[in-house]
Design an enzyme around this catalytic site. Structure first.
Site, PDB file in Angstrom:
ATOM      1  N   ILE A 121      24.215  25.447  66.579  1.00 52.84           N
ATOM      2  CA  ILE A 121      24.066  26.112  67.873  1.00 52.84           C
ATOM      3  C   ILE A 121      22.631  26.618  67.860  1.00 52.84           C
ATOM      4  O   ILE A 121      22.306  27.560  67.147  1.00 52.84           O
ATOM      5  CB  ILE A 121      25.062  27.268  68.043  1.00 52.84           C
ATOM      6  CG1 ILE A 121      26.505  26.753  68.033  1.00 52.84           C
ATOM      7  CG2 ILE A 121      24.791  28.008  69.364  1.00 52.84           C
ATOM      8  CD1 ILE A 121      27.544  27.850  68.123  1.00 52.84           C
ATOM      9  N   PRO A 122      21.735  25.990  68.624  1.00 58.28           N
ATOM     10  CA  PRO A 122      20.291  26.109  68.354  1.00 58.28           C
ATOM     11  C   PRO A 122      19.631  27.397  68.842  1.00 58.28           C
ATOM     12  O   PRO A 122      18.799  27.388  69.761  1.00 58.28           O
ATOM     13  CB  PRO A 122      19.716  24.886  69.064  1.00 58.28           C
ATOM     14  CG  PRO A 122      20.648  24.671  70.220  1.00 58.28           C
ATOM     15  CD  PRO A 122      22.020  25.026  69.697  1.00 58.28           C
ATOM     16  N   CYS A 123      19.955  28.519  68.209  1.00 57.28           N
ATOM     17  CA  CYS A 123      19.324  29.782  68.594  1.00 57.28           C
ATOM     18  C   CYS A 123      17.839  29.803  68.254  1.00 57.28           C
ATOM     19  O   CYS A 123      17.091  30.624  68.804  1.00 57.28           O
ATOM     20  CB  CYS A 123      20.040  30.958  67.930  1.00 57.28           C
ATOM     21  SG  CYS A 123      20.250  30.826  66.156  1.00 57.28           S
ATOM     22  N   HIS A 124      17.381  28.892  67.380  1.00 57.45           N
ATOM     23  CA  HIS A 124      15.954  28.843  67.061  1.00 57.45           C
ATOM     24  C   HIS A 124      15.123  28.355  68.250  1.00 57.45           C
ATOM     25  O   HIS A 124      13.904  28.488  68.245  1.00 57.45           O
ATOM     26  CB  HIS A 124      15.716  27.929  65.851  1.00 57.45           C
ATOM     27  CG  HIS A 124      16.174  26.516  66.057  1.00 57.45           C
ATOM     28  ND1 HIS A 124      17.502  26.140  65.939  1.00 57.45           N
ATOM     29  CD2 HIS A 124      15.501  25.389  66.382  1.00 57.45           C
ATOM     30  CE1 HIS A 124      17.612  24.846  66.170  1.00 57.45           C
ATOM     31  NE2 HIS A 124      16.420  24.371  66.460  1.00 57.45           N
TER      32      HIS A 124
END
Length: 292
Positions: A256-259
């Site tokens: 889940i690409p929080c970056h």
């Protein structure tokens, strides 16, 4: 679970993945500490490696030369991402588009735990876990029979802390070590093997958190967004601070690409595993996106 059980097993992994990331992580530290761009020879010398070996290891991991990769690590590049690859999310939601990035497309299939089940702290839930090598070093991955529910990278925190972080999220769950059960999902998730068409995710969180994580899953690989844009996308434009908290509580970091969430100024903002890791992830994806 005993302390001995938190140590990494000889499971299904490629040790070169962690070795390559270790080289990259040390190189990023050197790049960050330098006031001017470092040439290939200088970087190789600082790493205690020959130019040829360093270039080969770096390029195998990043897909681009050290010089090109340094461009992906700068604040200027973050601002360029916001200007050229900014995704408002509303458009993605309204059109049903999931993006063109291979990583994101693997995760269009997901489901979430009900609020009641989440409030029970995982009671009655069996969670399987195992250690794996990823492009960003060793990671403990957890999952239920429905999909991957947790991931924690150990490069910055250490293995014991990475394991403890996930165990604390679901204190009433039953944990069983079974890396082979998770292996096909993990290899597919990180693009290390096309063993499956999709690697399913099982989101365990409060309703508001899941709305934020769903918005993150709409981000194409190589694109970025802001906390404010996410708040707009989930229909709560004033909840920017709450969005930031939900992003930080993401239990499946990177997948889940929080970056991919930046401050509106173009600064990277905080990151659970540290800004060097966030820069590494953004650079890794940017290199692959530009190569398409």
């Amino acid at each position: 679970m005993t302390q001995a059980q938190t140590q990494r097993r000889d499971g299904p992994h490629d040790p070169s993945q962690s070795y390559h990331y270790g080289v990259i992580a040390r190189a990023i530290e050197l790049i960050d500490a330098s006031e001017a761009p470092l040439g290939l020879e200088a970087l190789a010398s600082e790493m205690g490696m020959s130019v040829a070996h360093f270039q080969r290891v770096f390029s195998n991991w990043a897909g681009v030369s050290p010089k090109r990769y340094q461009q992906y690590l700068t604040l200027g590049h973050a601002k360029t991402l916001l200007r050229e690859r900014f995704t408002t999310l509303e458009a993605a939601h309204s059109t049903g588009l999931s993006g063109t990035g291979r990583l994101h497309d693997l995760f269009v299939r997901w489901e979430a735990m009900s609020p009641g089940e989440y409030a029970a702290g995982g009671a009655g839930l069996e969670i399987f876990w195992g250690w794996f090598e990823t492009p960003f070093g060793a990671a403990v991955v957890m999952g239920t029979d429905k999909g991957i529910c947790g991931l924690s990278l150990a490069a910055e925190t250490g293995e014991e802390a990475a394991m403890a972080e996930l165990l604390a999220r679901w204190p009433a769950a039953t944990f069983t070590e079974d890396p082979m059960r998770l292996r096909p999902w993990v290899l597919t998730a990180f693009g290390m093997e096309g063993t499956l068409d999709r690697a399913p995710l099982y989101l365990i969180g409060a309703p508001f958190q899941i709305k934020v994580w769903e918005a993150l899953l709409a981000l194409p690989e190589g694109a970025v967004t802001t906390y404010g844009a996410i708040a707009q996308a989930i229909g709560n434009p004033r909840a920017v601070r709450a969005v930031g908290t939900a992003v930080g509580r993401n239990p499946i970091g990177y997948l889940i690409p929080c970056h991919r969430v930046l401050r509106k100024s173009g600064e990277l903002g905080g990151y659970h595993w540290g800004l060097p890791m966030k820069r590494a992830m953004l650079g890794y994806e940017a290199a692959r996106t530009d190569a398409l």
